[in-house]
Design a protein around this motif. Structure first.
Motif, PDB file in Angstrom:
ATOM      1  N   LYS A 573      34.421  32.789  42.425  1.00  0.00           N
ATOM      2  CA  LYS A 573      33.252  33.673  42.494  1.00  0.00           C
ATOM      3  C   LYS A 573      33.197  34.540  41.250  1.00  0.00           C
ATOM      4  O   LYS A 573      34.224  34.974  40.731  1.00  0.00           O
ATOM      5  CB  LYS A 573      33.318  34.563  43.740  1.00  0.00           C
ATOM      6  CG  LYS A 573      32.064  35.427  43.934  1.00  0.00           C
ATOM      7  CD  LYS A 573      32.106  36.222  45.239  1.00  0.00           C
ATOM      8  CE  LYS A 573      32.971  37.437  45.100  1.00  0.00           C
ATOM      9  NZ  LYS A 573      32.895  38.324  46.289  1.00  0.00           N
ATOM     10  N   VAL A 574      31.990  34.781  40.777  1.00  0.00           N
ATOM     11  CA  VAL A 574      31.748  35.664  39.636  1.00  0.00           C
ATOM     12  C   VAL A 574      30.647  36.637  40.042  1.00  0.00           C
ATOM     13  O   VAL A 574      29.664  36.243  40.664  1.00  0.00           O
ATOM     14  CB  VAL A 574      31.301  34.877  38.386  1.00  0.00           C
ATOM     15  CG1 VAL A 574      31.066  35.828  37.224  1.00  0.00           C
ATOM     16  CG2 VAL A 574      32.330  33.836  38.010  1.00  0.00           C
ATOM     17  N   ALA A 575      30.823  37.905  39.718  1.00  0.00           N
ATOM     18  CA  ALA A 575      29.786  38.898  40.007  1.00  0.00           C
ATOM     19  C   ALA A 575      29.735  39.902  38.864  1.00  0.00           C
ATOM     20  O   ALA A 575      30.772  40.370  38.398  1.00  0.00           O
ATOM     21  CB  ALA A 575      30.053  39.604  41.329  1.00  0.00           C
ATOM     22  N   VAL A 576      28.529  40.203  38.410  1.00  0.00           N
ATOM     23  CA  VAL A 576      28.313  41.224  37.392  1.00  0.00           C
ATOM     24  C   VAL A 576      27.734  42.447  38.087  1.00  0.00           C
ATOM     25  O   VAL A 576      26.681  42.367  38.717  1.00  0.00           O
ATOM     26  CB  VAL A 576      27.355  40.739  36.292  1.00  0.00           C
ATOM     27  CG1 VAL A 576      27.129  41.840  35.266  1.00  0.00           C
ATOM     28  CG2 VAL A 576      27.912  39.492  35.615  1.00  0.00           C
ATOM     29  N   TYR A 577      28.442  43.571  37.991  1.00  0.00           N
ATOM     30  CA  TYR A 577      28.053  44.789  38.696  1.00  0.00           C
ATOM     31  C   TYR A 577      27.505  45.823  37.725  1.00  0.00           C
ATOM     32  O   TYR A 577      27.730  45.747  36.514  1.00  0.00           O
ATOM     33  CB  TYR A 577      29.265  45.379  39.419  1.00  0.00           C
ATOM     34  CG  TYR A 577      29.729  44.571  40.601  1.00  0.00           C
ATOM     35  CD1 TYR A 577      28.991  44.536  41.771  1.00  0.00           C
ATOM     36  CD2 TYR A 577      30.917  43.850  40.546  1.00  0.00           C
ATOM     37  CE1 TYR A 577      29.420  43.804  42.870  1.00  0.00           C
ATOM     38  CE2 TYR A 577      31.363  43.116  41.630  1.00  0.00           C
ATOM     39  CZ  TYR A 577      30.606  43.096  42.795  1.00  0.00           C
ATOM     40  OH  TYR A 577      31.039  42.367  43.868  1.00  0.00           O
ATOM     41  N   PRO A 578      26.788  46.824  38.262  1.00  0.00           N
ATOM     42  CA  PRO A 578      26.358  47.936  37.398  1.00  0.00           C
ATOM     43  C   PRO A 578      27.573  48.616  36.767  1.00  0.00           C
ATOM     44  O   PRO A 578      28.663  48.609  37.320  1.00  0.00           O
ATOM     45  CB  PRO A 578      25.658  48.891  38.392  1.00  0.00           C
ATOM     46  CG  PRO A 578      25.262  48.034  39.550  1.00  0.00           C
ATOM     47  CD  PRO A 578      26.305  46.964  39.650  1.00  0.00           C
ATOM     48  N   GLY A 579      27.341  49.228  35.609  1.00  0.00           N
ATOM     49  CA  GLY A 579      28.450  49.865  34.908  1.00  0.00           C
ATOM     50  C   GLY A 579      29.222  48.895  34.044  1.00  0.00           C
ATOM     51  O   GLY A 579      30.358  49.181  33.656  1.00  0.00           O
ATOM     52  N   ASN A 580      28.628  47.718  33.745  1.00  0.00           N
ATOM     53  CA  ASN A 580      29.275  46.725  32.878  1.00  0.00           C
ATOM     54  C   ASN A 580      30.630  46.276  33.413  1.00  0.00           C
ATOM     55  O   ASN A 580      31.639  46.299  32.699  1.00  0.00           O
ATOM     56  CB  ASN A 580      29.432  47.266  31.447  1.00  0.00           C
ATOM     57  CG  ASN A 580      28.122  47.336  30.700  1.00  0.00           C
ATOM     58  OD1 ASN A 580      27.269  46.470  30.875  1.00  0.00           O
ATOM     59  ND2 ASN A 580      27.949  48.364  29.902  1.00  0.00           N
ATOM     60  N   VAL A 581      30.655  45.921  34.675  1.00  0.00           N
ATOM     61  CA  VAL A 581      31.889  45.444  35.301  1.00  0.00           C
ATOM     62  C   VAL A 581      31.702  44.001  35.750  1.00  0.00           C
ATOM     63  O   VAL A 581      30.705  43.654  36.387  1.00  0.00           O
ATOM     64  CB  VAL A 581      32.283  46.324  36.500  1.00  0.00           C
ATOM     65  CG1 VAL A 581      33.395  45.679  37.315  1.00  0.00           C
ATOM     66  CG2 VAL A 581      32.743  47.684  35.996  1.00  0.00           C
ATOM     67  N   LEU A 582      32.678  43.180  35.394  1.00  0.00           N
ATOM     68  CA  LEU A 582      32.686  41.770  35.759  1.00  0.00           C
ATOM     69  C   LEU A 582      33.804  41.538  36.769  1.00  0.00           C
ATOM     70  O   LEU A 582      34.959  41.867  36.499  1.00  0.00           O
ATOM     71  CB  LEU A 582      32.904  40.906  34.511  1.00  0.00           C
ATOM     72  CG  LEU A 582      33.102  39.396  34.726  1.00  0.00           C
ATOM     73  CD1 LEU A 582      31.811  38.747  35.200  1.00  0.00           C
ATOM     74  CD2 LEU A 582      33.593  38.731  33.441  1.00  0.00           C
ATOM     75  N   ALA A 583      33.459  40.989  37.930  1.00  0.00           N
ATOM     76  CA  ALA A 583      34.463  40.677  38.953  1.00  0.00           C
ATOM     77  C   ALA A 583      34.685  39.173  38.986  1.00  0.00           C
ATOM     78  O   ALA A 583      33.729  38.392  39.069  1.00  0.00           O
ATOM     79  CB  ALA A 583      34.000  41.163  40.329  1.00  0.00           C
ATOM     80  N   LEU A 584      35.946  38.759  38.901  1.00  0.00           N
ATOM     81  CA  LEU A 584      36.304  37.348  38.914  1.00  0.00           C
ATOM     82  C   LEU A 584      37.220  37.062  40.105  1.00  0.00           C
ATOM     83  O   LEU A 584      38.239  37.741  40.275  1.00  0.00           O
ATOM     84  CB  LEU A 584      37.017  36.955  37.622  1.00  0.00           C
ATOM     85  CG  LEU A 584      36.223  37.065  36.313  1.00  0.00           C
ATOM     86  CD1 LEU A 584      37.130  36.739  35.134  1.00  0.00           C
ATOM     87  CD2 LEU A 584      35.022  36.127  36.341  1.00  0.00           C
ATOM     88  N   HIS A 585      36.860  36.075  40.897  1.00  0.00           N
ATOM     89  CA  HIS A 585      37.730  35.578  41.965  1.00  0.00           C
ATOM     90  C   HIS A 585      38.142  34.155  41.581  1.00  0.00           C
ATOM     91  O   HIS A 585      37.283  33.286  41.392  1.00  0.00           O
ATOM     92  CB  HIS A 585      36.992  35.551  43.312  1.00  0.00           C
ATOM     93  CG  HIS A 585      36.763  36.910  43.888  1.00  0.00           C
ATOM     94  ND1 HIS A 585      36.954  37.201  45.218  1.00  0.00           N
ATOM     95  CD2 HIS A 585      36.383  38.070  43.316  1.00  0.00           C
ATOM     96  CE1 HIS A 585      36.690  38.471  45.436  1.00  0.00           C
ATOM     97  NE2 HIS A 585      36.330  39.013  44.294  1.00  0.00           N
ATOM     98  N   VAL A 586      39.450  33.938  41.442  1.00  0.00           N
ATOM     99  CA  VAL A 586      39.944  32.628  41.009  1.00  0.00           C
ATOM    100  C   VAL A 586      40.943  32.112  42.035  1.00  0.00           C
ATOM    101  O   VAL A 586      41.476  32.865  42.866  1.00  0.00           O
ATOM    102  CB  VAL A 586      40.599  32.712  39.615  1.00  0.00           C
ATOM    103  CG1 VAL A 586      39.603  33.194  38.578  1.00  0.00           C
ATOM    104  CG2 VAL A 586      41.821  33.621  39.642  1.00  0.00           C
ATOM    105  N   SER A 587      41.187  30.817  41.967  1.00  0.00           N
ATOM    106  CA  SER A 587      42.147  30.205  42.887  1.00  0.00           C
ATOM    107  C   SER A 587      43.562  30.675  42.580  1.00  0.00           C
ATOM    108  O   SER A 587      43.892  30.997  41.434  1.00  0.00           O
ATOM    109  CB  SER A 587      42.066  28.677  42.778  1.00  0.00           C
ATOM    110  OG  SER A 587      42.373  28.277  41.449  1.00  0.00           O
TER     111      SER A 587
END
Length: 879
Positions: A573-587
């Motif tokens: 999963k990849v999500a770009v959030y407000p405040g220039n934050v990138l969330a990465l979910h990897v195996s």
């Protein structure tokens, strides 16, 4: 509630309601100098007697027997200024009926504590201006600076009263104050400004409430419509930088009207706001007597006492410093002692050699510096052997005496020692030793022939062009580059440099320049082998110093390369959030085990196959995936976000984030996912949380990442304990041999500037609120863009927050189940709260964020540890 009064006179009045009655009966003409007694019967059947002193032009309450603070409040209404006593009695009757029929809120406790809290919580000015005579002096001075022809324009009103950051809100305040005084002009005199100031800084609750009401009531009809509520919500949201709330102003205005206008009249009045503002403070004032006493005792105990004797004061401060830093002190003392011993050894050794008679103390200084340089060049590799340090801190008891968490700081200290060693060695040789040798007489040079040859060097260039010379010069140049680019001014791009020079700085420049150490170490070994004054191999000790550390570090790098080679992970999963934050979910790679609080290194070959960057793990060990949250602050993280953003789509209404990609199948229309590799996990201070029963977790902005993993781990443990208890009940046996989870209580304080930041961990917050039925985790979110609770600019936000959370269980700021506080926490009160809750316990304080707060939190930890029975151990993340 029932109110009865019997008099021998002719006038009477009665009113009633359907479910709960409020009957008032009075009789008799309004004659002067007469006392009247009224008996009130409340819902519990208890009688309350009120004695009034009635005069021609005034009414005063003489005595009240029984009742509560609400009764006192209602009786005080009789002392207001309606035209007749009957009007006053009628007003009180209406108040009683309204109070007894108002079902949305509990009975308002207008007690001294509740009213005081409400009063304190409804400020109209920032603390920097003040409300006393000194405050007016500042305003008056600014008036003289800003006034035009003796009048202050409305456009400069905000600056004059100290609301520079809320010009729009100050403009609305100006309009409200002018409206009440019938001022139509867009400028005011100093006398009118003084009147404005007196009302703004009036400490009475009714005055402040009236001012706020006037701000909302634009047409001055004494009523607030839904459109006016919507407008002030938008204004407050704008002043507090709450974009999400501003977008939903219409929805929230309807909510307030629904709550405060149950009869659908289309407007609300002053008393509706009064009820709402007083209710929350009254509830928050309900603290048990024991807690109040303990809190007062603790406050008295923590009052700083000034020591007038400078010697005793210095001794006490030194004792505190030693107590807090003893691990660091003994390590630095040991290192410094070794450096001094090595320098002295070589200094004395060369003082007794023939070369001393020509080069003097220059050669002894150069050789002493060289010996410390060899030692430090070997030692500097050890603090960056991450796998070794992680193993030592996790598998041994050395952490009790060795501050492994300060490995990077120690690395920097050793670098400073290297710089000093290089300076002593190079400067002594280049400016002193070589010139002396060139100017030596034939007789003086005779003992030097075995080192420099039969023919004496004829110029300075002879020394530089030799192997010993050019290797030394190149080493100094490469070290200088790495040292300069490692400074925070260049590494974090804090300096305003021309565009061309700016490209040569930043984290990438720091990373690549640091890897010049490979060349430096090769040249250093060559330089240490081709020596002028040592010809026997066993006297050439450079390689002896470096052998073990270089082998250890080489094995570390080989292990990292091997481990990261098969730890290429799949993007979940990849999500770009407000405040220039990138969330990465990897195996999660097979066999990958970690502890909450640890971190991993991430590599993206699409950007660079060589760069690895550290990020805290935000998932819990029990999760089936690994997650990291990355804030785009530098060039590498910006490129990473740009690459992943291309593979994402706008989020749906039921999803968090601005852009998302959830386990996307291969689609020709979307770019492929970049290849990621991870290396780790590595130890960090936060992983020691399992050693404490009570945790105080403090995160600033993206610094909450390692603490979120701890929260999730505590939450997963709560779920496991529940499942285990159910299993015990069903099977009657206990199969779990796992070590009991030590943490029994956790306090989490997250401070962030932006409302959008709460989306980063929205799911975790809601999950904790839903599953933590025993109240093990206490969550506190703080949004610093919102003015402190009590400032007029956030007053309506506070009202709306209370209503929305009570009705829907969701906070309007964070949009989670966790209620958001405004401005910054009072950290002393936070520590006091924990100390009161957990006497004689050891609390682990874990902080991750900017360095500015470290000093305050560490000092409070020491202060409370010394003056209370609760011990606070402070830990800070370093990378």
């Amino acid at each position: 509630m029932e109110i009865q009064e019997n008099q021998q006179e002719s006038w009477s009045e009665a009113e009633s309601t359907d479910s709960r009655s409020s009957r008032v009966g009075f009789s008799g003409p309004l004659v002067s100098n007469k006392q009247r007694n009224g008996r009130f019967k409340d819902d519990d059947g208890e009688m309350v007697e009120i004695t009034l002193d009635v005069r021609d032009d005034s009414v005063s309450v003489q005595n009240i027997r029984g009742g509560d603070s609400e009764t006192v409040f209602l009786a005080s209404r009789l002392e207001k200024k309606p035209t007749s006593l009957s009007a006053r009695l009628r007003q009180v009757s209406m108040e009683l009926k309204r109070m007894t029929s108002f079902k949305t809120f509990d009975k308002v406790d207008r007690s001294k504590s509740g009213a005081a809290r409400a009063l304190q919580g409804f400020k109209f000015m920032t603390k920097t201006v003040g409300t006393d005579h000194e405050g007016w002096s500042q305003v008056e001075n600014r008036f003289h600076q800003l006034a035009l022809d003796g009048k202050l324009p409305k456009t400069r009103f905000s600056h004059c009263i100290g609301m520079n950051e809320s010009k729009e809100f100050a403009g609305e305040l100006f309009d409200a104050l002018a409206r009440r005084r019938g001022i139509a002009a867009a400028s005011i005199t100093k006398e009118e400004l003084r009147e404005f100031w007196e009302q703004i800084t009036d400490q009475s609750f009714d005055s402040r409430l009236q001012t706020f009401f006037d701000m909302v009531d634009k047409n001055a009809d004494g009523r607030i419509t839904e459109e006016e509520v919507k407008e002030i919500i938008g204004l407050s949201a704008s002043a507090n930088k709450l974009s999400n709330l501003q977008e939903r102003a219409e929805e929230y205005a309807a909510l307030i009207m629904e709550e405060l206008d149950p009869s659908n009249l289309g407007y609300i009045e002053l008393y509706n706001l009064e009820m709402l503002l007083l209710q929350a403070p009254a509830q928050s004032a309900h603290i048990t007597t024991d807690s109040r006493v303990l809190s007062q005792m603790l406050s008295d105990k923590l009052v700083p006492t000034k020591e007038h004797n400078p010697m005793k004061r210095a001794f006490r401060e030194l004792t505190y410093f030693m107590e807090d830093n003893w691990k660091r002190i003994w390590i630095i003392a040991l290192w410094f002692s070794i450096c001094v011993a090595l320098f002295t050894w070589k200094f004395v050794q060369y003082k007794h050699r023939a070369v001393f008679h020509i080069m003097g103390y220059c050669v002894t200084t150069a050789k002493g510096g060289a010996e410390t340089l060899k030692f430090n060049m070997a030692l500097i590799l050890l603090p960056v052997c991450r796998n070794t340090i992680t193993w030592l801190r996790s598998r041994t008891q050395l952490g009790m005496v060795v501050p492994f968490d300060d490995n990077i700081n120690f690395h920097k200290v050793i670098a400073l020692g290297i710089a000093i060693g290089v300076g002593l060695h190079a400067i002594s040789h280049l400016t002193c030793d070589f010139p002396r040798l060139l100017h030596a007489t034939d007789e003086e040079y005779e003992p030097m022939k075995q080192f420099f040859g039969d023919e004496r060097p004829n110029n300075y260039w002879w020394f530089v062009k030799g192997t010993e010379g050019w290797t030394g010069v190149v080493i100094v140049v490469l070290m200088a580059i790495a040292f300069i680019l490692a400074q925070p001014w260049f590494r974090r791009n804090r300096l305003k440099l021309p565009i061309l020079l700016k490209k040569l700085t930043g984290f990438n420049a720091f990373w690549y320049s640091h890897h010049l150490f490979v060349i430096v170490y090769v040249l250093f070994i060559i330089h240490g082998y081709f020596l002028y004054l040592s010809k026997k191999w066993y006297n050439k000790t450079t390689w002896m110093y470096l052998a073990v550390p270089m082998i250890l570090y080489g094995c570390e790098r080989i292990l990292r390369a091997f481990r990261s080679g098969y730890k290429s992970v799949r993007i979940l999963k990849v999500a770009v959030y407000p405040g220039n934050v990138l969330a990465l979910h990897v195996s999660k790679p097979q066999g990958f085990k970690y502890t909450s609080g640890q971190y991993i290194y991430v590599n993206c070959s699409d950007i660079s196959p060589f760069e690895w960057h550290p990020f805290s793990i935000t998932s819990a060990p029990g999760d089936e995936y690994i997650s990291v949250h990355i804030r785009t602050l530098g060039d590498w993280t910006s490129q990473l976000k740009g690459i992943f953003a291309k593979a994402c789509q706008p989020a749906n209404d039921d999803q968090s984030g601005l852009l998302r990609a959830d386990m996307l199948p291969a689609k020709p229309s979307l770019p492929r996912m970049p290849r990621l590799r991870i290396d780790g996990p590595y130890g960090a201070p936060a992983q020691d949380y399992k050693n404490y029963e009570v945790l105080l977790l403090v995160g600033l902005g993206i610094g909450a990442t390692p603490l979120i993993s701890i929260l999730k781990d505590v939450l997963n443990n709560i779920k496991q304990q529940e499942d285990l208890e159910e299993g015990v009940i069903e099977n009657g046996i206990k199969n779990n041999k796992k070590k009991p989870f030590a943490t029994k209580r956790a306090y989490f304080y997250w401070v962030t500037r932006e409302q959008g930041s709460f989306e980063w961990f929205k799911g975790v917050m809601n999950e904790v609120a839903e599953n933590d039925k025993e109240g093990v985790i206490e969550l506190h979110n703080y949004c610093t863009s919102v003015y402190e609770e009590g400032d007029a600019r956030s007053a309506l936000i506070t009202m709306l927050q209370s209503i929305h959370h009570a009705k829907n269980g969701v906070d309007v700021v964070s949009e989670t189940r966790v209620k958001t506080h405004f401005a910054r926490p009072n950290w002393r009160n936070v520590y006091k709260h924990v100390a009161l809750k957990h006497p004689d316990k050891r609390v682990g304080v874990f902080y991750c964020g900017t360095h500015g707060l470290v000093g305050e939190l560490r000092k409070l930890s020491l202060d409370f540890s010394r003056k209370t029975g609760t011990k606070f151990d402070f830990h800070k993340e370093n990378f």
